[in-house]
Design a protein around this motif. Structure first.
Motif, mmCIF file in Angstrom:
data_model
loop_
_atom_site.group_PDB
_atom_site.id
_atom_site.type_symbol
_atom_site.label_atom_id
_atom_site.label_comp_id
_atom_site.label_asym_id
_atom_site.label_seq_id
_atom_site.Cartn_x
_atom_site.Cartn_y
_atom_site.Cartn_z
ATOM 1 N N GLN A 1 0.974 -1.182 0.113
ATOM 2 C CA GLN A 1 0.096 0.055 0.045
ATOM 3 C C GLN A 1 0.878 1.221 -0.055
ATOM 4 O O GLN A 1 0.407 2.274 -0.712
ATOM 5 C CB GLN A 1 -1.045 0.003 1.411
ATOM 6 C CG GLN A 1 -1.719 1.380 1.152
ATOM 7 C CD GLN A 1 -2.457 1.505 2.548
ATOM 8 O OE1 GLN A 1 -2.314 0.548 3.471
ATOM 9 N NE2 GLN A 1 -3.659 2.368 2.636
ATOM 10 N N VAL A 2 1.960 1.229 0.876
ATOM 11 C CA VAL A 2 2.754 2.512 1.075
ATOM 12 C C VAL A 2 3.437 2.810 -0.306
ATOM 13 O O VAL A 2 3.516 3.770 -0.756
ATOM 14 C CB VAL A 2 3.681 2.274 2.206
ATOM 15 C CG1 VAL A 2 4.826 3.475 2.187
ATOM 16 C CG2 VAL A 2 2.959 2.362 3.648
ATOM 17 N N GLU A 3 3.998 1.558 -0.920
ATOM 18 C CA GLU A 3 4.712 1.600 -2.175
ATOM 19 C C GLU A 3 4.086 2.160 -3.310
ATOM 20 O O GLU A 3 4.241 3.117 -4.224
ATOM 21 C CB GLU A 3 5.458 0.410 -2.496
ATOM 22 C CG GLU A 3 6.642 -0.058 -1.303
ATOM 23 C CD GLU A 3 7.763 1.088 -1.348
ATOM 24 O OE1 GLU A 3 8.211 1.376 -2.742
ATOM 25 O OE2 GLU A 3 8.287 1.302 -0.502
ATOM 26 N N MET A 4 2.835 1.847 -3.350
ATOM 27 C CA MET A 4 1.867 1.957 -4.375
ATOM 28 C C MET A 4 1.571 3.264 -4.519
ATOM 29 O O MET A 4 1.326 3.997 -5.389
ATOM 30 C CB MET A 4 0.798 0.890 -4.270
ATOM 31 C CG MET A 4 -0.143 1.050 -5.418
ATOM 32 S SD MET A 4 0.267 0.842 -7.288
ATOM 33 C CE MET A 4 0.430 -0.945 -7.239
ATOM 34 N N VAL A 5 1.144 3.738 -3.105
ATOM 35 C CA VAL A 5 0.771 5.069 -2.972
ATOM 36 C C VAL A 5 1.881 6.210 -3.510
ATOM 37 O O VAL A 5 1.649 7.093 -4.260
ATOM 38 C CB VAL A 5 0.131 5.647 -1.529
ATOM 39 C CG1 VAL A 5 0.218 7.146 -1.337
ATOM 40 C CG2 VAL A 5 -1.059 4.835 -1.407
ATOM 41 N N ALA A 6 2.962 5.754 -3.227
ATOM 42 C CA ALA A 6 4.107 6.534 -3.724
ATOM 43 C C ALA A 6 4.255 6.585 -5.163
ATOM 44 O O ALA A 6 4.548 7.510 -5.858
ATOM 45 C CB ALA A 6 5.575 6.253 -2.946
ATOM 46 N N VAL A 7 4.426 5.478 -5.778
ATOM 47 C CA VAL A 7 4.239 4.961 -7.176
ATOM 48 C C VAL A 7 3.254 6.001 -8.007
ATOM 49 O O VAL A 7 3.502 6.421 -9.124
ATOM 50 C CB VAL A 7 4.320 3.786 -7.827
ATOM 51 C CG1 VAL A 7 4.196 3.175 -8.935
ATOM 52 C CG2 VAL A 7 5.493 2.934 -7.155
ATOM 53 N N LEU A 8 1.959 5.763 -7.360
ATOM 54 C CA LEU A 8 0.855 6.447 -8.107
ATOM 55 C C LEU A 8 1.041 8.118 -7.989
ATOM 56 O O LEU A 8 0.375 8.704 -9.111
ATOM 57 C CB LEU A 8 -0.781 6.078 -7.373
ATOM 58 C CG LEU A 8 -1.006 4.364 -7.454
ATOM 59 C CD1 LEU A 8 -2.085 4.368 -6.776
ATOM 60 C CD2 LEU A 8 -1.142 4.255 -8.959
ATOM 61 N N GLY A 9 1.950 8.564 -7.179
ATOM 62 C CA GLY A 9 2.105 9.937 -7.186
ATOM 63 C C GLY A 9 3.093 10.492 -8.027
ATOM 64 O O GLY A 9 3.297 11.751 -8.215
ATOM 65 N N MET A 10 3.766 9.687 -8.722
ATOM 66 C CA MET A 10 4.798 9.834 -9.839
ATOM 67 C C MET A 10 4.567 10.573 -10.923
ATOM 68 O O MET A 10 3.373 10.236 -11.357
ATOM 69 C CB MET A 10 5.886 8.647 -9.925
ATOM 70 C CG MET A 10 6.407 8.068 -8.756
ATOM 71 S SD MET A 10 7.727 9.282 -8.202
ATOM 72 C CE MET A 10 8.387 8.360 -6.601
#
Length: 313
Positions: free
Chosen positions: A198-207
């Motif tokens: 979840q944490v990694e996906m949230v960061a990636v989706l913000g790229m």
């Protein structure tokens, strides 16, 4: 770079294994009590105790016992069990399949469950449309992470075996008997991995590049699987390797609770009986599994991202 990386990792693995062998040997010999007397019982004659101790090589100084043990390991000989007089390697070979099956099954379940839960939680939390649901999911995952395995095992047995009667409370050998142990061992790691995803996906989706990909109006399945998921593989694999190592060690408790004939149950029994060779052999095998898993994960990571061999210390 890959060759030097592999050599460094193999060197660390060898050093770690040497430390494990030395620590397990010394710790077991520091435990008070006579293992021979524990096996033969209080009524055994001094002559029988002395002859048994000599037969097992326990009448020599500890340093000599250690040298003999290392020599045996180099020949692939883990020694004889004090309790049963059987070769330790034979006991491990008999018990190993149940342990590795339990650990691998729990890991597969944890990974299969963690990815969709983590991705769904990331998408939901990013949109902010279902805050109450996000809090509920996060709280539930937090409880699963925090709850001890033995307490989770008791709860699952009480619900599915006692109350509902759907699954057996103990045993090993069929799919039905494996469900509760695998669930008990996998739910906590699944929740932990889901939080990482979840944490990694949230960061990636913000790229920025993800915003560009989203502007192309790709189907959701294509957007998340082709563009988002590959960017969280490194972190997920890294944590997944640690989780798999923990799962392997966690089988000791689960095997005892569910009466599974694995190495963990033999280890607990051997510790109680001060059966040095079985304890040391089981500890070495567990260490090899953990160190081997970490090495495999590192090799996978360097294959996916060669830069990891440079940043690795």
């Amino acid at each position: 770079p890959r060759t030097s990386f592999l050599l460094r990792r193999l060197g660390r693995l060898a050093i770690s294994l040497i430390v494990v062998v030395l620590a397990s040997f010394l710790l077991m010999h520091l435990v008070p009590g006579d293992p021979v007397r524990a096996v033969l019982g209080p009524d055994a004659t001094p002559e029988l105790v002395a002859s048994t101790r000599a037969e097992l090589g326990l009448d020599t100084p500890v340093t000599q016992q250690f040298v003999d043990y290392i020599g045996g390991l180099l020949r692939g000989d883990f020694g004889l069990s004090i309790q049963t007089q059987r070769p330790v390697s034979e006991i491990i070979a008999q018990r190993f399949p149940a342990t590795i099956t339990l650990g691998a099954g729990a890991f597969v379940v944890a990974m299969i469950g963690a990815l969709p839960i983590g991705i769904a939680a990331a998408v939901s939390s990013r949109t902010g449309r279902h805050r109450a649901r996000d809090i509920t999911v996060s709280s539930f995952l937090g409880v699963l992470i925090a709850i001890p395995n033995f307490l989770l095992a008791v709860g699952l047995i009480a619900l599915f075996a006692v109350q509902l009667g759907w699954l057996p409370a103990a045993g090993w050998g069929s799919v039905h008997e494996a469900v509760l142990p695998v669930l008990t061992l996998s739910l906590g790691p699944m929740a932990y991995l889901a939080r990482i995803v979840q944490v990694e996906m949230v960061a990636v989706l913000g790229m920025t590049y993800m915003t560009t990909a989203r502007s192309k109006r790709l189907p959701a399945r294509l957007f998340y699987l082709r563009h988002a998921l590959p960017n969280i593989v490194t972190a997920t694999l890294t944590v997944g390797g640690l989780v798999l190592s923990g799962l392997t060690a966690g089988t000791v408790l689960i095997e005892t609770v569910f009466a599974i004939p694995g190495m963990g149950r033999s280890l607990v029994s051997a510790v109680s009986a001060k059966d040095y060779p079985v304890v040391q052999g089981a500890v070495i095998v567990y260490a090899l599994i953990v160190l081997g898993v970490n090495l495999i994960v590192d090799l996978i990571l360097i294959t996916i991202d060669p830069r990891s061999s440079i940043t690795e210390g």
